[in-house]
Design an enzyme around this catalytic site. Structure first.
Site, mmCIF file in Angstrom:
data_model
loop_
_atom_site.group_PDB
_atom_site.id
_atom_site.type_symbol
_atom_site.label_atom_id
_atom_site.label_comp_id
_atom_site.label_asym_id
_atom_site.label_seq_id
_atom_site.Cartn_x
_atom_site.Cartn_y
_atom_site.Cartn_z
ATOM 1 N N SER A 114 -3.151 10.397 24.570
ATOM 2 C CA SER A 114 -2.839 8.943 23.847
ATOM 3 C C SER A 114 -3.976 8.499 23.322
ATOM 4 O O SER A 114 -4.426 9.420 22.313
ATOM 5 C CB SER A 114 -2.232 8.017 24.951
ATOM 6 O OG SER A 114 -1.869 7.004 24.078
ATOM 7 N N HIS A 165 0.900 10.716 22.039
ATOM 8 C CA HIS A 165 1.432 9.543 21.363
ATOM 9 C C HIS A 165 1.005 9.110 19.822
ATOM 10 O O HIS A 165 -0.387 9.298 19.661
ATOM 11 C CB HIS A 165 1.110 8.353 22.235
ATOM 12 C CG HIS A 165 1.592 8.548 23.901
ATOM 13 N ND1 HIS A 165 0.900 7.709 24.849
ATOM 14 C CD2 HIS A 165 2.267 9.636 24.378
ATOM 15 C CE1 HIS A 165 1.556 8.249 25.929
ATOM 16 N NE2 HIS A 165 2.280 9.348 25.675
ATOM 17 N N ASP A 184 1.491 7.733 31.453
ATOM 18 C CA ASP A 184 2.694 8.988 31.022
ATOM 19 C C ASP A 184 1.911 10.377 31.325
ATOM 20 O O ASP A 184 0.689 10.369 31.191
ATOM 21 C CB ASP A 184 2.749 8.742 29.399
ATOM 22 C CG ASP A 184 3.650 9.705 28.936
ATOM 23 O OD1 ASP A 184 4.811 10.009 29.603
ATOM 24 O OD2 ASP A 184 3.563 10.365 27.759
#
Length: 357
Positions: free
Chosen positions: A166, A193, A284
């Site tokens: 991310s 992401h 995540d």
């Protein structure tokens, strides 16, 4: 309200209308104070030195210094947290976004493409939320740490590897992929992401730094060694029980979803699956990595010293999805050790290869 001082933001955009809009939207949040505005790259660098803002929102197509050049100058002269806020419709703007990430930007956010006032305000609230999250990221240059890293278990042999990242992920992926050989005997599936509209730009950018083939996955295609697969915009990437790539619309939360990707690898490939969680906010990837570990596969996560944000790797360690955090510089070698048979690493034949079980 608490007694913490407001987050000081510098807005950089050559459009007075957009600068006014960003200022109005950001200052609706009582935690944020816009302390300055710049309409070109040179002025942005000057104000960054003078005002020392906590966060800078940066357009890319600017007079004088463009966005990436301005960010590079700011990071060397007056380091700050930089959020790129740019239109993604322009081809050049998309590619500049990843040059900006290389220069030190933390996130890419597309400018609002809405006319409805309520939709615009929702976008503004999301932007303000991102600014507040970024304000917690330390502005410290991290040195790559080296040292002993535990190799994968003897006999470990994976047929596919998943990577989740991310905040800070694109530059980390560029470093990682640049060190892997063209004949990597497994496919890599990546959940980075990213804002809708930037995926194709990221694929083009990464293709320039690696000899591997980087592409956007097609639903139902067979995974091939030496290829790097990203999902399409707004989609989650996973594999089915036969090992074919599958795409599904994101259902909210992180997009693309790293837990979904890694869990599907665990189910389809079992002990012959591998995964790593890189820098990023939130959790995540941790549960998906744990699924791979429970299936007997190979797992590890990036260490704190080389992460821009240590949230996701920390979450993976906390739930025992892996035993070790490793420097980013060690990740390519660990992937190779996981997927290349020992006799091949020692100079022998390739041995059994290909994707499958």
């Amino acid at each position: 309200m608490n007694n913490r001082r407001p987050i000081r933001v510098l807005v950089v955009d050559d459009s007075p209308t957009m600068a006014n809009t960003l200022t109005a939207l950001l200052t609706e949040d009582p935690r944020i104070e816009v302390v300055g505005r710049a309409g070109d790259g040179n002025r942005a660098v000057q104000l960054a030195r003078l005002l020392r803002p906590d966060v800078i929102t940066m357009d890319l197509l600017l007079p004088g210094l463009d966005g990436p050049a301005a960010i590079a100058a700011i990071m060397s002269q007056a380091p700050a947290r930089v959020l790129v806020v740019s239109a993604v419709a322009e081809q050049r703007g998309v590619d500049l976004g990843f040059q900006a990430m290389s220069a030190g930007a933390l996130e890419l956010i597309g400018k609002p493409n809405v006319t409805n006032v309520e939709e615009l305000r929702r976008w503004g609230k999301d932007l303000a939320h991102s600014v507040c999250l970024m304000a917690e990221v330390p502005v410290i240059s991290r040195r790559a740490r080296t040292g002993a890293v535990t190799p994968p278990p003897i006999g470990a042999r994976v047929d596919v590897f998943g990577i989740v990242a991310s905040t800070g992920g694109p530059p980390a992926l560029a470093e990682l992929l640049s060190k892997l050989p063209k004949d990597l005997p497994v496919p890599l599936l990546i959940a980075q992401h990213i804002t809708v509209g930037f995926t194709q730009g990221m694929v083009r950018w990464l293709s320039q730094v690696t000899t591997l083939t980087v592409d956007v996955a097609r639903d139902g295609e067979r995974l091939e060694p030496g290829r790097v697969y990203f999902p399409q915009d707004g989609q989650d990437l996973l594999v089915d029980s036969t090992g074919l790539a599958r795409l599904q619309p994101s259902r909210g939360g992180p997009c693309p979803n790293g837990d979904i990707l890694l869990a599907s690898l665990a189910q389809a490939f079992g002990r012959r699956s591998g995964g790593v969680v890189l820098t990023g906010m939130g959790e995540d990837g941790a549960r998906g990595l744990l699924a791979i570990r429970k299936a007997g596969g190979v797992t590890f996560s990036q260490d704190e010293a080389t992460s821009v944000v240590y949230g996701m790797p920390r979450a993976a360690l906390e739930i025992r999805a892996t035993d070790q955090g490793v420097p980013l510089s060690s990740v390519p070698e660990l992937i190779l050790q996981s997927c290349v048979p020992l006799n091949f690493r020692a100079g022998g034949g390739r041995g059994e290869g290909g994707v499958g079980r």
